[in-house]
Scaffold this motif. Sequence first.
Motif, short mmCIF file in Angstrom:
data_model
loop_
_atom_site.label_atom_id
_atom_site.label_comp_id
_atom_site.label_asym_id
_atom_site.label_seq_id
_atom_site.Cartn_x
_atom_site.Cartn_y
_atom_site.Cartn_z
N TYR A 1 117.13 37.92 59.72
CA TYR A 1 116.32 38.95 60.40
C TYR A 1 116.58 40.35 59.85
O TYR A 1 115.77 40.97 59.58
N THR B 1 111.67 25.50 51.39
CA THR B 1 111.87 26.60 52.39
C THR B 1 111.39 27.94 51.70
O THR B 1 110.76 28.56 52.40
N ARG C 1 111.31 32.33 60.83
CA ARG C 1 111.93 30.94 61.14
C ARG C 1 112.26 30.53 59.85
O ARG C 1 113.31 30.11 59.87
N HIS D 1 102.43 25.35 59.57
CA HIS D 1 101.97 26.49 59.86
C HIS D 1 101.03 27.28 58.93
O HIS D 1 100.27 27.86 59.34
N LEU E 1 106.22 35.34 62.44
CA LEU E 1 107.16 34.20 62.98
C LEU E 1 107.56 33.35 62.16
O LEU E 1 108.68 32.73 62.19
N ALA E 2 106.67 32.72 61.47
CA ALA E 2 106.70 31.50 60.46
C ALA E 2 107.76 32.19 59.42
O ALA E 2 108.69 31.46 58.96
N ARG F 1 115.18 17.45 64.58
CA ARG F 1 114.53 18.03 63.50
C ARG F 1 114.34 17.00 62.20
O ARG F 1 113.34 17.10 61.43
N SER G 1 115.56 32.44 58.54
CA SER G 1 116.84 31.83 59.54
C SER G 1 117.28 30.58 59.28
O SER G 1 118.25 30.34 59.82
N GLN G 2 116.36 29.80 58.77
CA GLN G 2 116.58 28.35 58.77
C GLN G 2 117.91 28.16 57.72
O GLN G 2 118.12 28.64 56.48
N GLN H 1 108.00 29.97 52.58
CA GLN H 1 108.22 31.50 53.01
C GLN H 1 107.23 32.38 52.07
O GLN H 1 106.82 33.15 52.48
#
Length: 956
Positions: free
Chosen positions: A538, A883, A524, A24, A520-521, A12, A527-528, A887
């Motif tokens: 979620y 992040t 993701r 994304h 999904l992005a 990562r 949840s990171q 989001q």
Amino acid sequence: MKEREIEGAARRRKITGKWRYTWHLWVTLLLHIAAIVLFTRGFLLTRTELPHYSNSSDVSESQCLYSSSHNNTTTSSWTKPAVNRLIIIVLDALRFDFVAPSTFFPESKHWMDKLKVLKEVVSKSPTSAKIFKAIADPPTTSLQRLKGLTTGGLPTFVDVGNSFGAPAIVEDNFLNQLVQSGKKVVMMGDDTWTQLFPHHFERSYPYPSFNVKDLDTVDNGCIEHLFPSLYEDDWDVLISHFLGVDHAGHIFGVDSTQMTEKLEQYNSILEKVIEVLEKESGPGRLHENTLLVVMGDHGQTLNGDHGGGGAEEVETAIFAMSVKKPPSSVPVEYDTSSCQLDLDGKNVCVSSMQQLDFAVTMSALLGIPFPYGSIGQVNPELYALGAGSWNLDVSQQLSESDIWIQNYANILCINSWQVKRYIDAYSASSAVGFSSDDLSRVASVYAQAENHWLRSTKKLQLDKKDIDALVPALKKQIESYFNFLRTVAELARSKWTEFDLRMMGAGIAIMSISLMFQVLAILRANSQDGATLASSGYAWFFSASASAFFLLGMRAVSFLSNSFILEEGKVANFLLSTSGIVALRKSVVYTHPNVGFLLLSTFCRFGIEIGLSKQASTSAFMKEYTSWILNIASGLAVWNHAAEVVPILVLIILAFWLYKATSDIFFGWPRKIVVVCTILSYMLIIVHWITENNRYILAFMPESIGRIYIPRIVYAILLGQLLLLVFAQLFKGNSSDCKTNLVVKTTAMLSAWSSTVILLSGKQGPMVAFASIVGGYCIMRLCDIEDDAKNGPQRRLSIGPFPVMQWNLFATCLFFCSGHWCAFDGLHYGAAFIGFEEFMLVPQAIILTLDTYGFSIILPVFGLPFLVAMKYKADLGKHVLFTQLSQMYTTYGLITAIMTTFTIYCVTMHRRHLMVWGLFAPKFVFDVFGLLLTDVLICLASLYYFDQGKDGHNHN
């Protein structure tokens, strides 16, 4: 297990820099581009333009009695010429009620009865002059109407994009047939003609047409060349296209002094033209057999807009006058006129026709081949004006009326044969064509008419014996041809566009995939690093999304109704208020009063009513409601003064806020210069407004400085500010933490854009800007209050979808508050000429985009980081910040994409709806353009905001 975790962490870390958080966003942009291109190619296909042209000899292939059939000559002529010269005067955006007497309407308006000369000629010579209500087919932009008038076809919706750069017409058309037949054409006025027909004119005097603020240049050019040309013999067809009425409508509206003055000027011009024609109409003179046509290409709304399919937009007028008196009027069976006494007690009759019929009727009158792709019908009343040139055959013992019927039946035979030939060729050449059932129906109707022609009508004409049976047979023949031509026209209007369902389906599929990819992005990102953001990402996401996506679902479903699309601004405002009530309930319970948001929603509703008052002219409910609001304002004695002073005061307040922002927060020197330049732009805008309305200041300053150069200075400042912000990105090292750096960068970016957006929006701009600031603050406060109420000191750091949804709804409300709506007549074309006197496509397209989407997309997208800055704690490090930004931007893009996807579903379901081109297709164009602009700005914002600022915490 530990070794795998270490390897995964190492993997990562290889994805370094901002691309880890933004890749994304770029993928989403590419998916949306692919989806929209595919769907658009399936939905907005132009009809197939056939590379075929009519020739004089083609008519010999038909079973009709054409000109050489009577003369026994070797050369074929489709029809016998009825007029020698044709003058077409186009008065752009000529409403029907500009021409028809006011007694034809329930209520008299002061713009009516200004073109007095036309009704006077009609009342004095009803057989040689006619007024028609001409019905145009949408879209009612000038290019589409000129294309339809000259080709006799139905231009499709996708051509509307070419209205700002008209390509030459390559399919067969009226002007092409004139040139091929040796006719000489002279044109003056709107330069759209020379763009459409670059090689067709013997002489042309084009003038630029897109400066809507200029009411006189094109008209003066027409006057300069029109009257000398009337005395010249080097032309057969003269076209003069005036633009003053169209421009007066765009800038001042129909109910204005400028419009009245223009109509009175046109009346004087037409009086002189008719006078010249009558003087030169004697035997052997220039205009012995000339037809004058005065017409509009489309109508306009009361606010001067056009482009859609409303009654005011599609209803225009045609006045036609023959200087050679016809022997009699058209037979009563084919007379559509209705008559009224005008204000002077004179009887005036008005007929009706379709603009679709113009090209073929003019071709028939001039005796040239009909355009290959024409599906129009030779109009009987307009064609009858040329009957004065016919040599009547008294040996047939037919009356003048019967001879007219005989000639007209022969014309319709050729007309129907030509249309049937085109339909067959189109179906054989086009990828999709008409369905087999449609073709069978057309063939059946034509076969009936053809059989009657061959077995009865044609024989009776050639034998010339049974005169008593001839006239009834001719009338039956005409009705059968009418039936065929109506069938084809209805079929073309209902199914002309070739929808490629496979392409549309592929576009919808990719659009749906993009929605899943965005979801999904978001999951993701949420949840990171669960220890930092949330341990149950979620579950929290779906819980927080329920109310947000419920409201969005309500808005999306509303797109399935044309009534709700018309009221989209009010729907968005209602949902915004509903979301505010939900949040306000929490604020009241937890002693955090915040009613500002609901007050702001009320202001938005008022702004939407005012903004849509232009659109409301054809809506009885909206007209009554908005006029009630406006009457309150107009009843106040200080209203006019307040309308001048309040925007200036609000702009000064905005400048003061920016000054305070630079003093309260640490700004590096590049961004401080940006903010100072914005304050300077605000002052220049105030000077610009003062010079527009205050005549006294013009004594000290040339008018061009305030009107032209100050806006250009503001544009130049914007460009310099953006370059300075890019330059500031090079300075990575500063003493600000991530949160302060984000606030500073957001403030600088918004201030840079704001001055130009406010300038283009006019004096409503400062109020809308003020409302956007207050609205953004209220959304942030409500989000803060809700989080405090739910989590107390353990506040969640992620931005939920609910405030992002509110931000999106509020941006939609600002679109309508600023006087826009999803139709081409909802664009503020005048804004494109702020700072410009002549039309230049690229810069003015950019300016029009800034005006249309400045408050609703550009400022909201670049202002979104304020939501993150409100929640962010300074010691968490840039990873958490990036992040959250990623989001939030993905969520905002998802919401916009969901709305656009439902619009795509809507136009797919309603592709055969009566209002598909007048309502659903414009909505589709605005939404997909808005989605792509949003995606592009989000990607650019990610480059700007996701930089390597000072990190207060090293994330492992």
